[in-house]
Design a protein around this motif. Structure first.
Motif, PDB file in Angstrom:
ATOM      1  N   ILE A  48       0.840  -1.205   0.000  1.00  0.00           N
ATOM      2  CA  ILE A  48       0.000   0.000   0.000  1.00  0.00           C
ATOM      3  C   ILE A  48       0.872   1.252   0.000  1.00  0.00           C
ATOM      4  CG2 ILE A  48      -1.572   1.353   1.444  1.00  0.00           C
ATOM      5  CD1 ILE A  48      -2.942  -1.314   2.151  1.00  0.00           C
ATOM      6  N   GLN A  49       1.957   1.229   0.770  1.00  0.00           N
ATOM      7  CA  GLN A  49       2.874   2.367   0.783  1.00  0.00           C
ATOM      8  C   GLN A  49       3.509   2.581  -0.583  1.00  0.00           C
ATOM      9  OE1 GLN A  49       3.341   4.538   3.278  1.00  0.00           O
ATOM     10  NE2 GLN A  49       4.569   5.704   1.846  1.00  0.00           N
ATOM     11  N   LEU A  50       3.876   1.483  -1.257  1.00  0.00           N
ATOM     12  CA  LEU A  50       4.463   1.595  -2.597  1.00  0.00           C
ATOM     13  C   LEU A  50       3.456   2.165  -3.589  1.00  0.00           C
ATOM     14  CD1 LEU A  50       6.451  -1.746  -2.842  1.00  0.00           C
ATOM     15  CD2 LEU A  50       7.380   0.557  -2.698  1.00  0.00           C
ATOM     16  N   VAL A  51       2.209   1.734  -3.507  1.00  0.00           N
ATOM     17  CA  VAL A  51       1.175   2.236  -4.417  1.00  0.00           C
ATOM     18  C   VAL A  51       0.919   3.718  -4.142  1.00  0.00           C
ATOM     19  CG1 VAL A  51      -1.262   2.042  -5.038  1.00  0.00           C
ATOM     20  CG2 VAL A  51       0.123  -0.015  -4.797  1.00  0.00           C
ATOM     21  N   ALA A  52       0.920   4.107  -2.879  1.00  0.00           N
ATOM     22  CA  ALA A  52       0.722   5.522  -2.538  1.00  0.00           C
ATOM     23  C   ALA A  52       1.866   6.372  -3.085  1.00  0.00           C
ATOM     24  CB  ALA A  52       0.605   5.679  -1.028  1.00  0.00           C
ATOM     25  N   ASP A  53       3.094   5.877  -2.972  1.00  0.00           N
ATOM     26  CA  ASP A  53       4.247   6.595  -3.535  1.00  0.00           C
ATOM     27  C   ASP A  53       4.130   6.708  -5.048  1.00  0.00           C
ATOM     28  OD1 ASP A  53       5.286   6.888  -1.012  1.00  0.00           O
ATOM     29  OD2 ASP A  53       6.724   5.226  -1.215  1.00  0.00           O
ATOM     30  N   PHE A  54       3.654   5.640  -5.686  1.00  0.00           N
ATOM     31  CA  PHE A  54       3.479   5.664  -7.132  1.00  0.00           C
ATOM     32  C   PHE A  54       2.460   6.728  -7.538  1.00  0.00           C
ATOM     33  CE2 PHE A  54       0.895   4.142 -10.731  1.00  0.00           C
ATOM     34  CZ  PHE A  54       1.848   4.252 -11.730  1.00  0.00           C
ATOM     35  N   PHE A  55       1.328   6.775  -6.857  1.00  0.00           N
ATOM     36  CA  PHE A  55       0.302   7.759  -7.204  1.00  0.00           C
ATOM     37  C   PHE A  55       0.786   9.183  -6.923  1.00  0.00           C
ATOM     38  CE2 PHE A  55      -2.916   4.247  -6.913  1.00  0.00           C
ATOM     39  CZ  PHE A  55      -3.258   4.314  -8.251  1.00  0.00           C
ATOM     40  N   ASN A  56       1.564   9.366  -5.881  1.00  0.00           N
ATOM     41  CA  ASN A  56       2.139  10.690  -5.628  1.00  0.00           C
ATOM     42  C   ASN A  56       3.111  11.093  -6.733  1.00  0.00           C
ATOM     43  OD1 ASN A  56       0.754  11.358  -3.319  1.00  0.00           O
ATOM     44  ND2 ASN A  56       2.221  10.335  -1.985  1.00  0.00           N
ATOM     45  N   SER A  57       3.865  10.138  -7.238  1.00  0.00           N
ATOM     46  CA  SER A  57       4.783  10.428  -8.340  1.00  0.00           C
ATOM     47  C   SER A  57       4.015  10.806  -9.596  1.00  0.00           C
ATOM     48  CB  SER A  57       5.669   9.215  -8.626  1.00  0.00           C
ATOM     49  OG  SER A  57       6.486   8.920  -7.535  1.00  0.00           O
ATOM     50  N   VAL A  58       2.943  10.081  -9.882  1.00  0.00           N
ATOM     51  CA  VAL A  58       2.126  10.388 -11.062  1.00  0.00           C
ATOM     52  C   VAL A  58       1.483  11.761 -10.904  1.00  0.00           C
ATOM     53  CG1 VAL A  58       0.046   9.719 -12.332  1.00  0.00           C
ATOM     54  CG2 VAL A  58       1.725   7.992 -11.682  1.00  0.00           C
ATOM     55  N   ARG A  59       0.992  12.054  -9.707  1.00  0.00           N
ATOM     56  CA  ARG A  59       0.373  13.358  -9.450  1.00  0.00           C
ATOM     57  C   ARG A  59       1.383  14.491  -9.633  1.00  0.00           C
ATOM     58  NH1 ARG A  59      -2.104  13.388  -3.934  1.00  0.00           N
ATOM     59  NH2 ARG A  59      -3.544  11.962  -4.966  1.00  0.00           N
ATOM     60  N   THR A  60       2.601  14.264  -9.157  1.00  0.00           N
ATOM     61  CA  THR A  60       3.644  15.274  -9.309  1.00  0.00           C
ATOM     62  C   THR A  60       4.042  15.441 -10.778  1.00  0.00           C
ATOM     63  OG1 THR A  60       4.486  14.721  -7.117  1.00  0.00           O
ATOM     64  CG2 THR A  60       5.964  15.920  -8.586  1.00  0.00           C
ATOM     65  N   MET A  61       4.123  14.321 -11.490  1.00  0.00           N
ATOM     66  CA  MET A  61       4.533  14.362 -12.891  1.00  0.00           C
ATOM     67  C   MET A  61       3.544  15.163 -13.740  1.00  0.00           C
ATOM     68  SD  MET A  61       5.192  11.215 -15.531  1.00  0.00           S
ATOM     69  CE  MET A  61       6.384  10.473 -14.454  1.00  0.00           C
ATOM     70  N   PHE A  62       2.261  14.965 -13.512  1.00  0.00           N
ATOM     71  CA  PHE A  62       1.251  15.658 -14.292  1.00  0.00           C
ATOM     72  C   PHE A  62       0.780  16.945 -13.624  1.00  0.00           C
ATOM     73  CE2 PHE A  62       0.861  11.276 -15.882  1.00  0.00           C
ATOM     74  CZ  PHE A  62       1.064  11.535 -17.233  1.00  0.00           C
ATOM     75  N   GLN A  63       1.407  17.302 -12.508  1.00  0.00           N
ATOM     76  CA  GLN A  63       1.119  18.548 -11.786  1.00  0.00           C
ATOM     77  C   GLN A  63      -0.367  18.671 -11.448  1.00  0.00           C
ATOM     78  OE1 GLN A  63       2.750  21.525 -14.310  1.00  0.00           O
ATOM     79  NE2 GLN A  63       4.852  20.982 -13.816  1.00  0.00           N
ATOM     80  N   LEU A  64      -0.913  17.636 -10.864  1.00  0.00           N
ATOM     81  CA  LEU A  64      -2.331  17.635 -10.474  1.00  0.00           C
ATOM     82  C   LEU A  64      -2.511  18.078  -9.041  1.00  0.00           C
ATOM     83  CD1 LEU A  64      -3.423  14.303 -12.132  1.00  0.00           C
ATOM     84  CD2 LEU A  64      -3.806  16.592 -12.971  1.00  0.00           C
TER      85      LEU A  64
END
Length: 64
Positions: A48-64
Motif C-alpha cells: 500500500i505504501q508503494l502504491v501511494a508513492d506511485f500515485f504521488n509520483s504520477v500526481r507530481t509528474m502531471f502537476q495535479l
C-alpha cells in the motif's frame, strides 16, 4: 522500483511460512495462523505504501 523491496517481501513471506509450519507441527495451529496473518498484513502495508508513492509520483509528474 527498488529491488530491495522485493527481497524484503520475499523474506517476510519465507519467515512467516516457516513459522507457520513450525507452529503447526507443534500443535499450535492458531498461533501459526496468527503469524501467517501478521505476515500478510505487513506485506499489504508495504505494498500500500508503494502504491501511494506511485500515485504521488504520477500526481507530481502531471502537476495535479
Amino acid at each position: 522500483m527498488n529491488i530491495d523491496v522485493i527481497f524484503k517481501i520475499a523474506g517476510i513471506g519465507i519467515i512467516a511460512a516457516v513459522l507457520y509450519h513450525v507452529l503447526d507441527q507443534a500443535g499450535r495451529k492458531e498461533a501459526g495462523f496468527a503469524v501467517g496473518l501478521v505476515g500478510v498484513i505487513i506485506i499489504f502495508l508495504m505494498v500500500i505504501q508503494l502504491v501511494a508513492d506511485f500515485f504521488n509520483s504520477v500526481r507530481t509528474m502531471f502537476q495535479l
